[in-house]
Design an enzyme around this catalytic site. Structure first.
Site, PDB file in Angstrom:
ATOM      1  CG  HIS A 187      45.217  25.406  29.417  1.00 38.19           C
ATOM      2  ND1 HIS A 187      43.758  24.975  28.337  1.00 38.19           N
ATOM      3  CD2 HIS A 187      45.325  25.704  27.712  1.00 38.19           C
ATOM      4  CE1 HIS A 187      43.588  25.282  27.057  1.00 38.19           C
ATOM      5  NE2 HIS A 187      43.696  24.902  27.017  1.00 38.19           N
ATOM      6  CG  HIS A 238      63.512  35.074  24.944  1.00 35.31           C
ATOM      7  ND1 HIS A 238      63.939  34.894  26.113  1.00 35.31           N
ATOM      8  CD2 HIS A 238      63.027  35.882  24.723  1.00 35.31           C
ATOM      9  CE1 HIS A 238      63.991  36.335  26.164  1.00 35.31           C
ATOM     10  NE2 HIS A 238      63.038  37.178  25.622  1.00 35.31           N
TER      11      HIS A 238
HETATM   12  C1  COA Z   1      38.061  34.754  34.179  1.00 38.94           C
HETATM   13  C2  COA Z   1      36.963  33.824  33.736  1.00 38.94           C
HETATM   14  C3  COA Z   1      37.732  32.189  34.257  1.00 38.94           C
HETATM   15  C4  COA Z   1      35.952  34.240  34.721  1.00 38.94           C
HETATM   16  O1  COA Z   1      35.003  33.001  34.807  1.00 38.94           O
HETATM   17  P1  COA Z   1      34.229  33.396  36.333  1.00 38.94           P
HETATM   18  O2  COA Z   1      34.907  33.374  37.610  1.00 38.94           O
HETATM   19  O3  COA Z   1      33.434  31.560  35.407  1.00 38.94           O
HETATM   20  O4  COA Z   1      33.887  34.690  36.265  1.00 38.94           O
HETATM   21  P2  COA Z   1      32.320  35.228  35.403  1.00 38.94           P
HETATM   22  O5  COA Z   1      31.852  34.591  34.133  1.00 38.94           O
HETATM   23  O6  COA Z   1      31.214  35.054  37.104  1.00 38.94           O
HETATM   24  O7  COA Z   1      32.612  36.733  35.829  1.00 38.94           O
HETATM   25  C5  COA Z   1      33.030  37.441  37.343  1.00 38.94           C
HETATM   26  C6  COA Z   1      33.431  38.973  36.669  1.00 38.94           C
HETATM   27  O8  COA Z   1      34.264  39.456  36.079  1.00 38.94           O
HETATM   28  C7  COA Z   1      34.461  39.644  34.326  1.00 38.94           C
HETATM   29  N1  COA Z   1      35.295  39.010  33.592  1.00 38.94           N
HETATM   30  C8  COA Z   1      34.740  37.281  33.623  1.00 38.94           C
HETATM   31  N2  COA Z   1      36.410  37.697  32.327  1.00 38.94           N
HETATM   32  C9  COA Z   1      36.546  38.510  32.400  1.00 38.94           C
HETATM   33  C10 COA Z   1      37.403  38.871  30.882  1.00 38.94           C
HETATM   34  N3  COA Z   1      38.550  37.619  30.430  1.00 38.94           N
HETATM   35  N4  COA Z   1      37.924  39.732  30.714  1.00 38.94           N
HETATM   36  C11 COA Z   1      37.538  40.856  31.775  1.00 38.94           C
HETATM   37  N5  COA Z   1      36.137  40.618  32.193  1.00 38.94           N
HETATM   38  C12 COA Z   1      35.861  39.122  33.339  1.00 38.94           C
HETATM   39  C13 COA Z   1      32.600  39.396  34.738  1.00 38.94           C
HETATM   40  O9  COA Z   1      31.907  40.647  33.815  1.00 38.94           O
HETATM   41  C14 COA Z   1      32.532  39.901  35.670  1.00 38.94           C
HETATM   42  O10 COA Z   1      32.604  40.731  35.451  1.00 38.94           O
HETATM   43  P3  COA Z   1      30.836  41.846  37.351  1.00 38.94           P
HETATM   44  O11 COA Z   1      31.048  40.515  38.288  1.00 38.94           O
HETATM   45  O12 COA Z   1      31.418  43.282  37.089  1.00 38.94           O
HETATM   46  O13 COA Z   1      29.831  41.597  36.521  1.00 38.94           O
HETATM   47  C15 COA Z   1      36.526  33.447  32.628  1.00 38.94           C
HETATM   48  O14 COA Z   1      35.775  34.372  32.063  1.00 38.94           O
HETATM   49  C16 COA Z   1      37.815  33.397  30.703  1.00 38.94           C
HETATM   50  O15 COA Z   1      38.089  34.100  31.119  1.00 38.94           O
HETATM   51  N6  COA Z   1      37.935  32.584  30.457  1.00 38.94           N
HETATM   52  C17 COA Z   1      38.776  32.274  29.863  1.00 38.94           C
HETATM   53  C18 COA Z   1      38.588  30.762  29.001  1.00 38.94           C
HETATM   54  C19 COA Z   1      39.658  30.356  27.517  1.00 38.94           C
HETATM   55  O16 COA Z   1      40.614  31.504  27.164  1.00 38.94           O
HETATM   56  N7  COA Z   1      39.103  29.253  27.134  1.00 38.94           N
HETATM   57  C20 COA Z   1      39.906  28.772  26.565  1.00 38.94           C
HETATM   58  C21 COA Z   1      39.831  27.132  26.252  1.00 38.94           C
HETATM   59  S1  COA Z   1      40.580  26.537  25.029  1.00 38.94           S
END
Ligand code: COA
Length: 212
Positions: A149, A140
């Protein structure tokens, strides 16, 4: 039977195909055409017209009542396409899967899409071209900004705000009243317990911004 509303879907990638799937289970819509710049020329496939995005004006001349929805998952590209087309909001349909619950007291913007199993509570506002994905909860009075998104199974508690273009990852949570800044990302599984600024990526529980 009332006339079915002609709908043009923009995008044939993963998100576009999900939207076509919703159109198939909405008896009040009819898929009129699909446009994507992967096509260089208009072509018929299985009786359906596919063509480049530049064909939209001529499609609308043929069928002025047609509505559109932008089936591109990337928030910035979705905005670019909306800007490029420059159409009035009324030309876009809000597309809701029949298996979603949307309160009669919620507002959905032009071109907003709501996937199966999503719940949108009373007083909530979902902006133009925003996506509320499968199983997400927008409680709510929560707000999902234009081009934002909310990914599958994410939860916006009451009064939480996701600003324009922001992305809430799968299963992430915003506790009540917390704000995710414009074009920011809350990573999958993260929990925002305080406001997060514009233009950052935050992860973890509680969510903290990645140093970049
Ligand atoms: C947060 C996010 C955008 C980061 O992506 P990125 O910019 O490529 O980052 P990286 O994969 O290089 O990760 C960077 C750091 O964050 C950490 N990290 C990334 N995603 C994380 C998450 N969801 N939770 C906790 N830690 C995360 C990695 O372990 C890394 O840590 P380190 O530097 O200590 O090794 C991505 O991991 C994510 O969670 N995206 C959401 C995707 C999603 O739900 N999509 C839905 C589509 S319908």
């Amino acid at each position: 039977m009332p006339l079915r509303r002609p709908l043009i879907v923009i995008g044939v990638g993963g998100h576009g195909r999900v939207l076509m799937d919703i159109v198939r289970v909405r008896p009040d819509f009819r898929l009129a055409a699909v446009v994507d710049d992967r096509f260089t020329e208009p072509e018929l496939r299985g009786g359906l017209l596919y063509g480049p995005i530049s064909t939209v004006p001529s499609l609308l001349l043929d069928e002025p009542d047609a509505e559109l929805v932008i089936g591109i998952g990337d928030n910035r590209i979705r905005r670019q396409i909306a800007e490029r087309l420059g159409l009035a909001d009324e030309q876009y349909a809000a597309l809701v899967h029949p298996g979603a619950y949307v309160s009669s007291d919620a507002q959905l913007g032009a071109g907003a899409v709501v996937m199966p199993g999503a719940v949108i509570g009373p007083g909530a506002v979902v902006g133009a071209h925003a996506i509320v994905n499968s199983g997400a909860v927008v409680e709510h009075d929560a707000v999902v900004g234009d081009f934002a998104h909310v990914s599958p199974n994410a939860t916006l508690a009451g009064g939480a705000v996701v600003e324009e273009g922001a992305h809430v990852g799968s299963g992430a949570v915003l506790i009540p009243g917390v704000r995710l800044g414009r074009w920011s990302v809350l990573g999958a599984g993260g929990t925002a317990i305080r406001d997060l600024p514009d233009g950052i990526t935050a992860v973890g529980v509680p969510a903290v911004a990645l140093a970049r």
